[in-house]
Design an enzyme around this catalytic site. Structure first.
Site, PDB file in Angstrom:
ATOM      1  N   VAL A  50       7.963  -2.716   6.669  1.00  0.00           N
ATOM      2  CA  VAL A  50       7.731  -0.582   6.977  1.00  0.00           C
ATOM      3  C   VAL A  50       8.217   0.370   5.722  1.00  0.00           C
ATOM      4  O   VAL A  50       9.360  -0.318   5.283  1.00  0.00           O
ATOM      5  CB  VAL A  50       8.108  -0.518   8.364  1.00  0.00           C
ATOM      6  CG1 VAL A  50       8.404   1.370   8.049  1.00  0.00           C
ATOM      7  CG2 VAL A  50       8.009  -0.943   9.926  1.00  0.00           C
ATOM      8  N   LYS A  51       6.838   1.006   4.794  1.00  0.00           N
ATOM      9  CA  LYS A  51       7.727   1.304   3.954  1.00  0.00           C
ATOM     10  C   LYS A  51       8.724   2.384   4.410  1.00  0.00           C
ATOM     11  O   LYS A  51       7.962   3.336   5.057  1.00  0.00           O
ATOM     12  CB  LYS A  51       6.622   1.066   2.589  1.00  0.00           C
ATOM     13  CG  LYS A  51       6.121   1.114   1.650  1.00  0.00           C
ATOM     14  CD  LYS A  51       5.939   1.404   0.474  1.00  0.00           C
ATOM     15  CE  LYS A  51       6.115   1.100  -1.133  1.00  0.00           C
ATOM     16  NZ  LYS A  51       4.621   1.096  -1.273  1.00  0.00           N
ATOM     17  N   VAL A  52       9.902   2.756   3.533  1.00  0.00           N
ATOM     18  CA  VAL A  52      10.077   4.789   3.783  1.00  0.00           C
ATOM     19  C   VAL A  52      10.925   4.908   2.416  1.00  0.00           C
ATOM     20  O   VAL A  52      11.278   4.069   1.341  1.00  0.00           O
ATOM     21  CB  VAL A  52      11.177   4.065   4.726  1.00  0.00           C
ATOM     22  CG1 VAL A  52      10.878   3.607   6.587  1.00  0.00           C
ATOM     23  CG2 VAL A  52      12.390   3.203   4.486  1.00  0.00           C
ATOM     24  N   ALA A  76       3.523  -0.855   4.719  1.00  0.00           N
ATOM     25  CA  ALA A  76       2.709   0.161   5.363  1.00  0.00           C
ATOM     26  C   ALA A  76       3.462   1.090   5.337  1.00  0.00           C
ATOM     27  O   ALA A  76       5.113   0.931   5.999  1.00  0.00           O
ATOM     28  CB  ALA A  76       2.567  -0.458   6.641  1.00  0.00           C
ATOM     29  N   THR A 123       0.784  -1.385   0.036  1.00  0.00           N
ATOM     30  CA  THR A 123       0.168  -0.046  -0.091  1.00  0.00           C
ATOM     31  C   THR A 123       0.237   1.041  -0.158  1.00  0.00           C
ATOM     32  O   THR A 123       2.115   0.932   0.284  1.00  0.00           O
ATOM     33  CB  THR A 123      -0.869  -0.274   1.659  1.00  0.00           C
ATOM     34  OG1 THR A 123      -0.169   0.349   1.983  1.00  0.00           O
ATOM     35  CG2 THR A 123      -1.288  -1.079   1.652  1.00  0.00           C
TER      36      THR A 123
END
Ligand code: E4P
Length: 220
Positions: A82-84, A56, A27
Site C-alpha cells: 500500500v502506497k501512502v 497501489a 504505480t
C-alpha cells in the site's frame, strides 16, 4: 539491488518480467489514470504476473479514509504494497498498516528528515523522487546518499530505500554505487540499460564470422 518497473502497462510488465529481472512494480494515481484501466482489475492482474511487491496508492488524504482504502487495496493480493503519501496522516496510516503486517511504500519523499520519519513509522519502502528534485535544480542523488547513510546508522531502521522518479540509466548506476536497495524504473529506462553500441557491432561481427564458418550448433 532490486528492480521494480514503474508502470501499469500490463504488456510491458509481462514482457520485462519474462527476462527474470523484475522484482516488483510501482504505480501511482497518475499512472493508473493514464492507463484508462480499472484500478482493482489492473493491480490484480499485475500481482498475478509479478511475485514481488506491487505498489497501489491510496487516494484519500485523511487517516481514517486512507486506512480503509489501504486495507481494501491490501485485500487484492498478498503482494500488494500500500502506497501512502509522506504526510502526518500518511505516516499514521503507515504505522497501523505496517503493525498489521501489510507492506507499505511511503511515497513523495523529498528530504532526509521525511525519510527518517518514514523509517520510524515502520515503512517497508521509502520512495525519494530523484528526477523531480533534479527538475528543480536540487541534487536528487545526493538525497539518496544522505538517506542511505542515515539508515545505515540504525539497525532498527529496516525501511528499504526505493529510488523513484528515475529518468535515465545514470540514475540507476548511481543508485547502485550508493547502495540503494531498490530502483523503480520506467520500462524505457530498463530497456536502455541493455544497450551498448559495442554490444550491437560486436554481435554483428561474431554472427557474420560464424555464418562464414558454415557450422551450426544445433544443426548436426
Ligand atoms: C514512484 O513510485 C513514482 O510512481 C514515480 O517514480 C514517479 O515518477 P515521475 O516523477 O517520473 O512521475
Amino acid at each position: 539491488m532490486k528492480f521494480f518497473v514503474d508502470t501499469a502497462d500490463v504488456a510491458e510488465i509481462r514482457d520485462l518480467a519474462s527476462t527474470g529481472l523484475v522484482d516488483g512494480v510501482t504505480t501511482n494515481p497518475s499512472i493508473i489514470a493514464k492507463s484508462g484501466l480499472n484500478f482493482f482489475d489492473v493491480i490484480a492482474e499485475i500481482c498475478d504476473i509479478v511475485d514481488g511487491p506491487v505498489s497501489a496508492e491510496v487516494a484519500a488524504t485523511d487517516h481514517e479514509t486512507m486506512l480503509k482504502e489501504g486495507q481494501k487495496l491490501a485485500q487484492i493480493a498478498s503482494n500488494v504494497a500500500v502506497k501512502v503519501p509522506l504526510t502526518p496522516d500518511g505516516l499514521k496510516t503507515c504505522k497501523v498498516l505496517s503493525d498489521a503486517g501489510t507492506q507499505v511504500n511511503v511515497t513523495l519523499c523529498f528530504s532526509a528528515g521525511q525519510a527518517i520519519l518514514a523509517a520510524k513509522a515502520g515503512a517497508t519502502f521509502v520512495s525519494p523522487f530523484v528526477g523531480r528534485l533534479d527538475d528543480i535544480s536540487r541534487d536528487g542523488m545526493g538525497l539518496i546518499e544522505e538517506i542511505c547513510t542515515i539508515y545505515a546508522n540504525y539497525e532498527t531502521f529496516e525501511t528499504e530505500v526505493l529510488v523513484a522518479s528515475i529518468r535515465s540509466p545514470n540514475h540507476v548506476i548511481e543508485s547502485a554505487q550508493i547502495g540503494a536497495d531498490v530502483v523503480t524504473v520506467p520500462p524505457s529506462v530498463l530497456r536502455q540499460l541493455f544497450k551498448h553500441p559495442l554490444t550491437d557491432s560486436g554481435l554483428e561481427a561474431f554472427l557474420s564470422d560464424w555464418a562464414g564458418s558454415g557450422q551450426s550448433i544445433l544443426g548436426s
